[in-house]
Scaffold this active site. Structure first.
Site, PDB file in Angstrom:
ATOM      1  CE  LYS A   1      -1.942   1.553   4.012  1.00 15.66           C
ATOM      2  NZ  LYS A   1      -1.621   2.975   4.198  1.00 15.66           N
ATOM      3  CG  ASN A   2       2.335   2.648   3.570  1.00 21.15           C
ATOM      4  OD1 ASN A   2       1.157   2.901   3.317  1.00 21.15           O
ATOM      5  ND2 ASN A   2       2.789   2.512   4.795  1.00 21.15           N
TER       6      ASN A   2
ATOM      7  CB  CYS B   1      -5.949  10.783  10.349  1.00 19.04           C
ATOM      8  SG  CYS B   1      -4.452   9.978  10.882  1.00 19.04           S
TER       9      CYS B   1
ATOM     10  NE  ARG C   1      -0.629  10.346   9.727  1.00 17.64           N
ATOM     11  CZ  ARG C   1      -0.781   9.218   9.052  1.00 17.64           C
ATOM     12  NH1 ARG C   1      -1.942   8.622   9.038  1.00 17.64           N
ATOM     13  NH2 ARG C   1       0.199   8.697   8.370  1.00 17.64           N
TER      14      ARG C   1
ATOM     15  CG  ASP D   1       2.209   1.461   9.452  1.00 14.61           C
ATOM     16  OD1 ASP D   1       1.712   2.318  10.204  1.00 14.61           O
ATOM     17  OD2 ASP D   1       2.479   1.699   8.249  1.00 14.61           O
TER      18      ASP D   1
ATOM     19  NE  ARG E   1      -9.135   4.492   3.632  1.00 12.40           N
ATOM     20  CZ  ARG E   1      -9.832   4.999   2.638  1.00 12.40           C
ATOM     21  NH1 ARG E   1     -11.125   4.917   2.620  1.00 12.40           N
ATOM     22  NH2 ARG E   1      -9.225   5.623   1.648  1.00 12.40           N
TER      23      ARG E   1
HETATM   24  C1  UD1 Z   1       3.725   6.839   6.402  1.00 12.44           C
HETATM   25  C2  UD1 Z   1       2.872   5.614   6.152  1.00 12.44           C
HETATM   26  C3  UD1 Z   1       2.215   5.141   7.440  1.00 12.44           C
HETATM   27  C4  UD1 Z   1       3.265   4.923   8.517  1.00 12.44           C
HETATM   28  C5  UD1 Z   1       4.161   6.139   8.662  1.00 12.44           C
HETATM   29  C6  UD1 Z   1       5.323   5.922   9.620  1.00 12.44           C
HETATM   30  C7  UD1 Z   1       2.140   5.923   3.874  1.00 12.44           C
HETATM   31  C8  UD1 Z   1       1.011   6.145   2.942  1.00 12.44           C
HETATM   32  N1  UD1 Z   1       1.854   5.949   5.187  1.00 12.44           N
HETATM   33  O1  UD1 Z   1       2.863   7.871   6.873  1.00 12.44           O
HETATM   34  O2  UD1 Z   1       1.535   3.921   7.163  1.00 12.44           O
HETATM   35  O3  UD1 Z   1       2.620   4.691   9.753  1.00 12.44           O
HETATM   36  O4  UD1 Z   1       4.714   6.517   7.391  1.00 12.44           O
HETATM   37  O5  UD1 Z   1       6.050   4.828   9.242  1.00 12.44           O
HETATM   38  O6  UD1 Z   1       3.255   5.677   3.451  1.00 12.44           O
HETATM   39  N2  UD1 Z   1       5.531  14.480  11.051  1.00 12.44           N
HETATM   40  C9  UD1 Z   1       5.676  15.809  11.388  1.00 12.44           C
HETATM   41  N3  UD1 Z   1       5.724  16.712  10.367  1.00 12.44           N
HETATM   42  C10 UD1 Z   1       5.642  16.363   9.065  1.00 12.44           C
HETATM   43  C11 UD1 Z   1       5.510  15.006   8.742  1.00 12.44           C
HETATM   44  C12 UD1 Z   1       5.451  14.076   9.759  1.00 12.44           C
HETATM   45  O7  UD1 Z   1       5.735  16.156  12.564  1.00 12.44           O
HETATM   46  O8  UD1 Z   1       5.705  17.241   8.202  1.00 12.44           O
HETATM   47  C13 UD1 Z   1       5.435  13.467  12.134  1.00 12.44           C
HETATM   48  C14 UD1 Z   1       4.072  12.756  12.116  1.00 12.44           C
HETATM   49  O9  UD1 Z   1       3.107  13.502  12.820  1.00 12.44           O
HETATM   50  C15 UD1 Z   1       4.393  11.446  12.778  1.00 12.44           C
HETATM   51  C16 UD1 Z   1       5.821  11.172  12.303  1.00 12.44           C
HETATM   52  O10 UD1 Z   1       6.352  12.422  11.869  1.00 12.44           O
HETATM   53  O11 UD1 Z   1       4.364  11.599  14.168  1.00 12.44           O
HETATM   54  C17 UD1 Z   1       5.911  10.150  11.173  1.00 12.44           C
HETATM   55  O12 UD1 Z   1       5.173  10.615  10.061  1.00 12.44           O
HETATM   56  P1  UD1 Z   1       5.533  10.226   8.554  1.00 12.44           P
HETATM   57  O13 UD1 Z   1       6.783   9.433   8.525  1.00 12.44           O
HETATM   58  O14 UD1 Z   1       5.476  11.475   7.754  1.00 12.44           O
HETATM   59  O15 UD1 Z   1       4.309   9.300   8.177  1.00 12.44           O
HETATM   60  P2  UD1 Z   1       3.385   9.376   6.908  1.00 12.44           P
HETATM   61  O16 UD1 Z   1       4.189   9.656   5.693  1.00 12.44           O
HETATM   62  O17 UD1 Z   1       2.220  10.244   7.185  1.00 12.44           O
END
Ligand code: UD1
Length: 420
Positions: A22-23, A116, A121, A307, A399
Site C-alpha cells: 500500500k505504502n 486522522c 499528522r 504500523d 482500506r
Molecule cells: C507513512 C505511512 C504510514 C506509517 C508512517 C510511519 C504511507 C502512505 N503511510 O505515513 O503507514 O505509519 O509513514 O512509518 O506511506 N511528522 C511531522 N511533520 C511532518 C511530517 C510528519 O511532525 O511534516 C510526524 C508525524 O506527525 C508522525 C511522524 O512524523 O508523528 C511520522 O510521520 P511520517 O513518517 O510522515 O508518516 P506518513 O508519511 O504520514
C-alpha cells in the site's frame, strides 16, 4: 461500514500470498502525474486507498483502469492542478500529489489533510522542504495554494525522517534544475521503491535507503510508456505473522521480500515462533503459547514499525509474561486498547507507553475497528478468543488489507462479513 464475525479458538494452516505494498503503491501512483505518459503498474494492491487514488487521477483528467493487481494509467490528459477536497479528506496520503502536480504544472491547490485516527499528522516538514526548493505556499481556510517560479536544487536537512515529506520532496526535486540532497530521509523500502520507479521513468535519484538521497534534477520528454512492478507489502506479511503467532499455526507466506521485514521477524522469533525461509517462501510455525517481549519501541525503518504496533500488542495480549511497548512515531495510536480490554486483555497505557500483561485467553465481544492497523489487531485477538467476536467498522481494515476475509478463510479461519 460492515462487520466481521469471527469464530475463535482457530488454528491457522495454509498458504497466503502477499499483495502489493500500500505504502509503495500510493506514492508511485501519485508520481505518474509528473509526466504525461502511459504507465503499466503491476502488483498494485486491491484496496480502497488505491481505488480512491485512482479516482483522484480520473477526476483530474487522467484515465485509470484496474484489474487483478494491474493498473493501466494514462496521465497525458491531466487538466487541473486542483486536487478534489472530498478525496483528500478520505485518503490522507494524497498529500504526496502536492510535489508531483507542482512538478508537472508549476502550481497546485490541495486542502490541508488535517489530523486522522492515529494523531495530529502535521505536514510542516513537507512544506519546509518544498519552500527551500523555491515553492511559494499560502494557506487559507485549510487550503494550500502552491506555485513555483524559479525552483533550484538545494540541500534539505529533515528534522525527522518523515516518509511523506521525503516522498513529496523527491517528487518535486526530480524535475528541477540542479542537484538536491535530502539528509536524514526516511529509509523505508517503499522509499527505495519510489526511487527505483522514478529512475525507471528516466530520472536520476540515488541513495534511497541510506542517510542521504541525491537527486540530479532534469526535465523529461513525455514519450515512452513505463512498466513497473511494485514491491510487496511487508506490513501485510507482518500481520499474518502476527496472526500465526497468537494461535497454533503453520503458515506459508509467499511473495514477500524477507529482508524488508527483518525487524518484525526477529521480534516474533524472540517470542518463540519458528520462522524459516525455503525457496523464497517464509514458513511460520507456532506450536503453543509465545513468550512476552520485555520492551519494544516503534521507530522509523529499520526499527520496529509503528504500523505493526497494534497487531504485535494483540499477539502479546495472550503471551506468557509482561510486554512493554513504547510508541514513539505517532502521538495517539492506542485506540485499539479499550477494544482489546473489552476482550479481556490486561493492558495499561501511560502516555506513549503500554504495559501488556499476558492473560491465558481472550473472550469474544462486540468491538469496533477505529483505524486500519488497530482493526487488524482486533481480528488477530478474535482468532484465539473464546467464542464468536463481532468487529464493527471493518471499512477501516478494508482500506489497507487486500482480500483480508478471503485470505483468512484460506488459512482456515471461520470468518464472515455482514452489513447488518
Ligand atoms: C507513512 C505511512 C504510514 C506509517 C508512517 C510511519 C504511507 C502512505 N503511510 O505515513 O503507514 O505509519 O509513514 O512509518 O506511506 N511528522 C511531522 N511533520 C511532518 C511530517 C510528519 O511532525 O511534516 C510526524 C508525524 O506527525 C508522525 C511522524 O512524523 O508523528 C511520522 O510521520 P511520517 O513518517 O510522515 O508518516 P506518513 O508519511 O504520514
Amino acid at each position: 461500514m460492515g462487520s466481521f464475525i469471527i469464530e475463535g479458538r482457530n488454528s491457522l494452516e495454509g498458504i497466503v500470498d502477499i499483495g502489493g505494498s500500500k505504502n509503495a503503491a500510493l506514492p508511485v501512483l501519485a508520481s505518474t502525474v509528473i509526466n504525461g505518459r502511459e504507465y503499466l503498474l503491476e502488483n498494485v494492491p486491491d484496496i480502497e486507498d488505491v481505488r480512491d487514488m485512482l479516482e483522484i487521477l480520473e477526476i483530474m483528467g487522467c484515465t485509470a483502469q484496474y484489474d487483478n493487481g494491474v493498473a493501466l494509467i494514462d496521465t497525458r490528459g491531466l487538466n487541473t492542478s486542483q486536487v478534489p477536497e472530498r478525496l483528500v479528506k478520505r485518503i490522507r496520503s494524497s498529500i504526496i500529489l502536492m510535489g508531483a502536480i507542482l512538478q508537472r504544472t508549476g502550481n497546485v491547490e490541495i486542502s490541508y489533510p488535517g489530523g486522522c485516527e492515529i494523531g495530529l499528522r502535521p505536514i510542516d516538514l513537507h512544506l519546509k522542504g518544498l519552500r527551500k526548493l523555491g515553492v511559494e505556499i499560502h494557506e487559507k481556510n485549510g487550503l494550500l495554494s502552491c506555485s513555483v517560479a524559479e525552483p533550484t536544487g538545494c540541500e534539505i536537512q529533515l528534522d525527522y525522517p518523515s516518509v511523506g515529506a521525503t516522498e513529496n520532496i523527491m517528487l518535486f526535486a526530480v524535475g528541477i534544475p540542479g542537484k538536491s540532497v535530502i539528509y536524514n530521509p526516511a529509509k523505508e523500502p517503499e522509499i527505495v521503491d519510489l526511487q527505483n520507479f522514478l529512475n525507471k521513468c528516466g530520472y536520476c535519484v540515488n541513495g534511497a535507503g541510506t542517510g542521504s538521497i541525491v537527486i540530479e534534477g532534469k526535465k523529461l520528454k513525455n514519450t515512452d510508456s513505463v512498466e513497473y512492478k511494485i514491491i510487496s507489502d511487508r506490513i501485510e506479511a507482518g500481520t499474518y505473522l502476527s496472526a500465526a503467532s497468537s494461535i497454533k499455526s503453520k503458515i506459508y507466506i509467499r511473495n514477500i521480500e524477507k529482508s524488508h521485514f527483518k525487524s518484525i521477524i526477529s521480534i516474533y522469533e524472540d517470542a518463540g515462533c519458528e520462522i524459516r525461509e525455503t525457496h523464497g517462501i517464509i514458513v511460520i510455525e507456532n506450536k503453543g503459547r509465545i513468550r512476552a517481549i520485555e520492551k519494544v519501541t516503534t521507530q522509523p525503518y529499520p526499527g520496529f514499525p509503528t504500523d505493526m504496533q497494534a497487531q504485535f500488542m494483540a499477539s502479546m495480549a495472550t503471551a506468557d509474561g509482561i510486554t512493554i511497548i513504547e510508541e514513539t512515531v505517532f502521538d495517539s495510536r492506542y485506540k485499539h486498547v479499550p477494544e482489546l480490554q473489552k476482550m479481556g486483555a490486561n493492558i495499561t497505557t501511560i502516555g506513549r507507553v503500554a504495559v501488556i500483561e499476558g492473560v491465558d485467553r481472550l473472550y469474544s465481544a462486540e468491538v469496533e475497528a477505529k483505524d486500519l492497523r488497530g482493526g487488524a489487531a482486533l481480528v488477530i485477538a478474535a482468532l484465539g478468543a473464546e467464542g464468536t467476536t463481532k468487529i464493527n467498522n471493518v471499512y477501516h481494515i478494508n482500506r489497507g488489507y487486500e482480500k483480508f476475509l478471503y485470505k483468512l478463510q484460506n488459512l482456515g479461519v471461520i470468518i464472515t462479513e455482514t452489513n447488518e
